[in-house]
Design an enzyme around this catalytic site. Sequence first.
Site, PDB file in Angstrom:
ATOM      1  N   LYS A  13     -38.939 -48.325  -6.766  1.00 31.94           N
ATOM      2  CA  LYS A  13     -39.943 -47.349  -6.716  1.00 31.94           C
ATOM      3  C   LYS A  13     -40.413 -46.930  -8.330  1.00 31.94           C
ATOM      4  CE  LYS A  13     -37.720 -44.111  -4.519  1.00 31.94           C
ATOM      5  NZ  LYS A  13     -36.244 -44.671  -4.170  1.00 31.94           N
ATOM      6  N   ARG A  90     -37.527 -36.443   0.551  1.00 37.41           N
ATOM      7  CA  ARG A  90     -36.158 -37.294   0.695  1.00 37.41           C
ATOM      8  C   ARG A  90     -35.755 -36.929   2.095  1.00 37.41           C
ATOM      9  NH1 ARG A  90     -35.316 -39.419  -4.305  1.00 37.41           N
ATOM     10  NH2 ARG A  90     -33.118 -40.043  -4.465  1.00 37.41           N
ATOM     11  N   ARG A 124     -28.152 -52.300 -12.926  1.00 35.64           N
ATOM     12  CA  ARG A 124     -29.578 -51.669 -13.302  1.00 35.64           C
ATOM     13  C   ARG A 124     -29.203 -51.020 -14.796  1.00 35.64           C
ATOM     14  NH1 ARG A 124     -33.217 -47.526 -10.035  1.00 35.64           N
ATOM     15  NH2 ARG A 124     -31.437 -46.142 -10.249  1.00 35.64           N
ATOM     16  N   ARG A 155     -27.398 -45.568 -15.639  1.00 35.76           N
ATOM     17  CA  ARG A 155     -27.514 -44.039 -15.008  1.00 35.76           C
ATOM     18  C   ARG A 155     -26.211 -43.746 -14.489  1.00 35.76           C
ATOM     19  NH1 ARG A 155     -32.676 -43.452 -11.029  1.00 35.76           N
ATOM     20  NH2 ARG A 155     -31.062 -42.455  -9.789  1.00 35.76           N
ATOM     21  N   ARG A 166     -25.570 -42.972  -1.717  1.00 36.31           N
ATOM     22  CA  ARG A 166     -27.083 -42.817  -2.041  1.00 36.31           C
ATOM     23  C   ARG A 166     -27.650 -43.575  -0.778  1.00 36.31           C
ATOM     24  NH1 ARG A 166     -28.022 -44.870  -7.713  1.00 36.31           N
ATOM     25  NH2 ARG A 166     -30.309 -44.378  -7.518  1.00 36.31           N
TER      26      ARG A 166
END
Length: 213
Positions: A13, A90, A124, A155, A166
Amino acid sequence: MNLILLGAPGAGKGTQATKIAARYGLVHISTGDIFRANIKNGTEIGKLAKSYTDAGELVPDSVTCEIVKDRLTWDDVKNGNGYLLDGFPRNLFQAEALDTFAHIDGVVNINIDQALLLDRLCGRRVCKECGESYHVSTLNGATTCARCGGELYRRKDDNPETVQSRLAVYNEQTAPLIDYYTKKGIILNFTGSEAPAEVLFEEIGKVLDTFVK
Ligand code: AMP
């Protein structure tokens, strides 16, 4: 043109949002970025949000909806071509709240095989300066951003345990929004893959180009 970008964590995203916003001159509004900035700056919102983001859970709806409602009153939005909401709504409560203070023209939904996501998120690395994402496997040990030279970091919520939670939150609370926006007739479905982000962006661009006209 006001858009929502929907997709599981790691679906790409953020990368697509940057590209879409640049191509159509939209204001990119990422609630995740807003929370991370508040946490970094030690604001009241940041103090409240930290425990939720660290656990991969949703920050309470009342706080999140107020932040977005307020953000949509800023001059860049008022005087601009439209905006792109990335990471909001969300859940159904947020989607229904959004309907009371915004008009959404389209929802770009990125479907992706969730088997790809754990590795993608845990590997990531994100640029502190420009937000560009990389995967460790392609960095060859580099610790700075190829685009702007900024420092790359992992992160805090990109660890296996938080990623699992998540994804569970996405499946339970966010995925029902696909149905919500399909019923409204404004969903645009795409399939994410391991192909470079440019491939998906080209597909999204083709559809949005016709949508804009
Ligand atoms: P993201 O960068 O979109 O993956 O968001 C990172 C974290 O910020 C999420 O795991 C949540 O804790 C929080 N967050 C971002 N957007 C929302 C939202 N719309 N509602 C509640 N919490 C959010």
